[in-house]
Design a protein around this motif. Sequence first.
Motif, PDB file in Angstrom:
ATOM      1  N   UNK A  88      18.833  21.506  43.878  1.00  0.00           N
ATOM      2  CA  UNK A  88      19.257  20.123  43.702  1.00  0.00           C
ATOM      3  C   UNK A  88      19.797  19.942  42.292  1.00  0.00           C
ATOM      4  N   UNK A  89      20.929  19.253  42.178  1.00  0.00           N
ATOM      5  CA  UNK A  89      21.545  19.010  40.871  1.00  0.00           C
ATOM      6  C   UNK A  89      21.795  17.525  40.667  1.00  0.00           C
ATOM      7  N   UNK A  90      21.655  17.106  39.411  1.00  0.00           N
ATOM      8  CA  UNK A  90      22.068  15.769  38.994  1.00  0.00           C
ATOM      9  C   UNK A  90      23.240  15.959  38.058  1.00  0.00           C
ATOM     10  N   UNK A  91      24.360  15.351  38.388  1.00  0.00           N
ATOM     11  CA  UNK A  91      25.534  15.392  37.521  1.00  0.00           C
ATOM     12  C   UNK A  91      25.695  14.018  36.892  1.00  0.00           C
ATOM     13  N   UNK A  92      25.552  13.977  35.578  1.00  0.00           N
ATOM     14  CA  UNK A  92      25.683  12.726  34.840  1.00  0.00           C
ATOM     15  C   UNK A  92      27.096  12.696  34.276  1.00  0.00           C
ATOM     16  N   UNK A  93      27.921  11.818  34.836  1.00  0.00           N
ATOM     17  CA  UNK A  93      29.333  11.751  34.468  1.00  0.00           C
ATOM     18  C   UNK A  93      29.529  10.978  33.166  1.00  0.00           C
ATOM     19  N   UNK A  94      30.569  11.370  32.450  1.00  0.00           N
ATOM     20  CA  UNK A  94      31.050  10.634  31.273  1.00  0.00           C
ATOM     21  C   UNK A  94      30.037  10.511  30.145  1.00  0.00           C
ATOM     22  N   UNK A  95      29.288  11.586  29.879  1.00  0.00           N
ATOM     23  CA  UNK A  95      28.375  11.569  28.740  1.00  0.00           C
ATOM     24  C   UNK A  95      29.225  11.590  27.471  1.00  0.00           C
ATOM     25  N   UNK A  96      28.985  10.624  26.612  1.00  0.00           N
ATOM     26  CA  UNK A  96      29.776  10.479  25.391  1.00  0.00           C
ATOM     27  C   UNK A  96      29.313  11.508  24.367  1.00  0.00           C
ATOM     28  N   UNK A  97      30.218  12.429  24.036  1.00  0.00           N
ATOM     29  CA  UNK A  97      29.909  13.451  23.049  1.00  0.00           C
ATOM     30  C   UNK A  97      30.455  13.017  21.708  1.00  0.00           C
ATOM     31  N   UNK A  98      29.627  13.023  20.727  1.00  0.00           N
ATOM     32  CA  UNK A  98      30.054  12.648  19.381  1.00  0.00           C
ATOM     33  C   UNK A  98      29.321  13.525  18.384  1.00  0.00           C
ATOM     34  N   UNK A  99      29.631  13.353  17.137  1.00  0.00           N
ATOM     35  CA  UNK A  99      28.940  14.112  16.096  1.00  0.00           C
ATOM     36  C   UNK A  99      27.468  13.745  16.107  1.00  0.00           C
ATOM     37  N   UNK A 100      26.627  14.703  15.831  1.00  0.00           N
ATOM     38  CA  UNK A 100      25.208  14.422  15.729  1.00  0.00           C
ATOM     39  C   UNK A 100      24.453  14.765  16.983  1.00  0.00           C
ATOM     40  N   UNK A 101      23.344  14.075  17.164  1.00  0.00           N
ATOM     41  CA  UNK A 101      22.434  14.379  18.256  1.00  0.00           C
ATOM     42  C   UNK A 101      22.418  13.254  19.276  1.00  0.00           C
ATOM     43  N   UNK A 102      22.206  13.622  20.522  1.00  0.00           N
ATOM     44  CA  UNK A 102      22.067  12.657  21.607  1.00  0.00           C
ATOM     45  C   UNK A 102      20.815  13.025  22.377  1.00  0.00           C
ATOM     46  N   UNK A 103      19.844  12.129  22.406  1.00  0.00           N
ATOM     47  CA  UNK A 103      18.629  12.352  23.168  1.00  0.00           C
ATOM     48  C   UNK A 103      18.740  11.516  24.441  1.00  0.00           C
ATOM     49  N   UNK A 104      18.763  12.192  25.587  1.00  0.00           N
ATOM     50  CA  UNK A 104      18.930  11.470  26.851  1.00  0.00           C
ATOM     51  C   UNK A 104      17.614  10.948  27.406  1.00  0.00           C
ATOM     52  N   UNK A 105      16.512  11.258  26.745  1.00  0.00           N
ATOM     53  CA  UNK A 105      15.215  10.755  27.188  1.00  0.00           C
ATOM     54  C   UNK A 105      14.601  11.616  28.272  1.00  0.00           C
ATOM     55  N   UNK A 106      13.727  11.011  29.069  1.00  0.00           N
ATOM     56  CA  UNK A 106      13.045  11.714  30.152  1.00  0.00           C
ATOM     57  C   UNK A 106      13.781  11.478  31.462  1.00  0.00           C
ATOM     58  N   UNK A 107      14.051  12.562  32.166  1.00  0.00           N
ATOM     59  CA  UNK A 107      14.739  12.485  33.445  1.00  0.00           C
ATOM     60  C   UNK A 107      13.842  13.015  34.539  1.00  0.00           C
ATOM     61  N   UNK A 108      13.634  12.213  35.572  1.00  0.00           N
ATOM     62  CA  UNK A 108      12.834  12.597  36.734  1.00  0.00           C
ATOM     63  C   UNK A 108      13.746  13.229  37.780  1.00  0.00           C
ATOM     64  N   UNK A 109      13.451  14.466  38.150  1.00  0.00           N
ATOM     65  CA  UNK A 109      14.182  15.097  39.249  1.00  0.00           C
ATOM     66  C   UNK A 109      13.658  14.507  40.557  1.00  0.00           C
ATOM     67  N   UNK A 110      14.555  14.080  41.437  1.00  0.00           N
ATOM     68  CA  UNK A 110      14.122  13.544  42.736  1.00  0.00           C
ATOM     69  C   UNK A 110      13.761  14.667  43.707  1.00  0.00           C
ATOM     70  N   UNK A 111      13.280  14.290  44.858  1.00  0.00           N
ATOM     71  CA  UNK A 111      12.867  15.214  45.915  1.00  0.00           C
ATOM     72  C   UNK A 111      13.805  15.110  47.108  1.00  0.00           C
ATOM     73  N   UNK A 112      13.852  16.224  47.871  1.00  0.00           N
ATOM     74  CA  UNK A 112      14.455  16.151  49.190  1.00  0.00           C
ATOM     75  C   UNK A 112      13.482  15.410  50.105  1.00  0.00           C
ATOM     76  N   UNK A 113      13.994  14.869  51.189  1.00  0.00           N
ATOM     77  CA  UNK A 113      13.181  14.137  52.162  1.00  0.00           C
ATOM     78  C   UNK A 113      12.176  15.077  52.828  1.00  0.00           C
ATOM     79  N   UNK A 114      10.921  14.688  52.818  1.00  0.00           N
ATOM     80  CA  UNK A 114       9.840  15.463  53.412  1.00  0.00           C
ATOM     81  C   UNK A 114       9.594  14.944  54.828  1.00  0.00           C
ATOM     82  N   UNK A 115       9.614  15.838  55.823  1.00  0.00           N
ATOM     83  CA  UNK A 115       9.367  15.419  57.210  1.00  0.00           C
ATOM     84  C   UNK A 115       8.290  16.304  57.838  1.00  0.00           C
ATOM     85  N   UNK A 116       7.647  15.776  58.852  1.00  0.00           N
ATOM     86  CA  UNK A 116       6.580  16.512  59.542  1.00  0.00           C
ATOM     87  C   UNK A 116       7.179  17.495  60.548  1.00  0.00           C
TER      88      UNK A 116
END
Length: 173
Positions: A76-104
């Motif tokens: 599973x991938x998360x693609x975050x579009x249009x991340x602004x790249x500039x001089x210095x550091x960018x901290x994106x914080x905490x990212x929760x990876x989602x789950x696929x649907x669980x079925x019985x």
Amino acid sequence: MRKLNYILPIVFFALTDIAFSQVSGTILMDSLSLPGAEIKFKQSDKVVSADFDGNFSLPIESKTGNDNLIISYAELSIEIKNVELSNGKLNIGEFEMPYFKDISITEFEQLSELEKKNCQPTYCWGQLLGYLRTDKLENKYLTLNCEEKITEFEYNPTTKTIVVDWNIIKNCK
């Protein structure tokens, strides 16, 4: 010799600026660290892995413009579009990876043959527990680095990629 005195500081500051330009953050699943998640920019071949605590630091190769940040784990991938790249550091914080649907097992047996092709069995000690439907996500929202639920995203079940715009999540709390 005088030219060298002018050139050396310029080269030093240019190299240190490149070395310290980075995107960092923490990848989680169920609020627990997710070691081994891979992070990269779409326009780069450089890939880093999250450490034992889920933290990562990815150098920014390009100083100008935008790029897409891709976070991948277990197909599973998360693609975050249009991340602004500039001089210095960018901290994106905490990212929760989602789950696929669980079925019985019972739900799996009721699916069509085509739907069953999008399922992966889940085992524990050799015993079948159920299935993951890779064509669906467990929730219809993302939490990523927000307390709010993000519903403005697209999920492509063929590529197993979630696409969300950076402008939606960069200022959320």
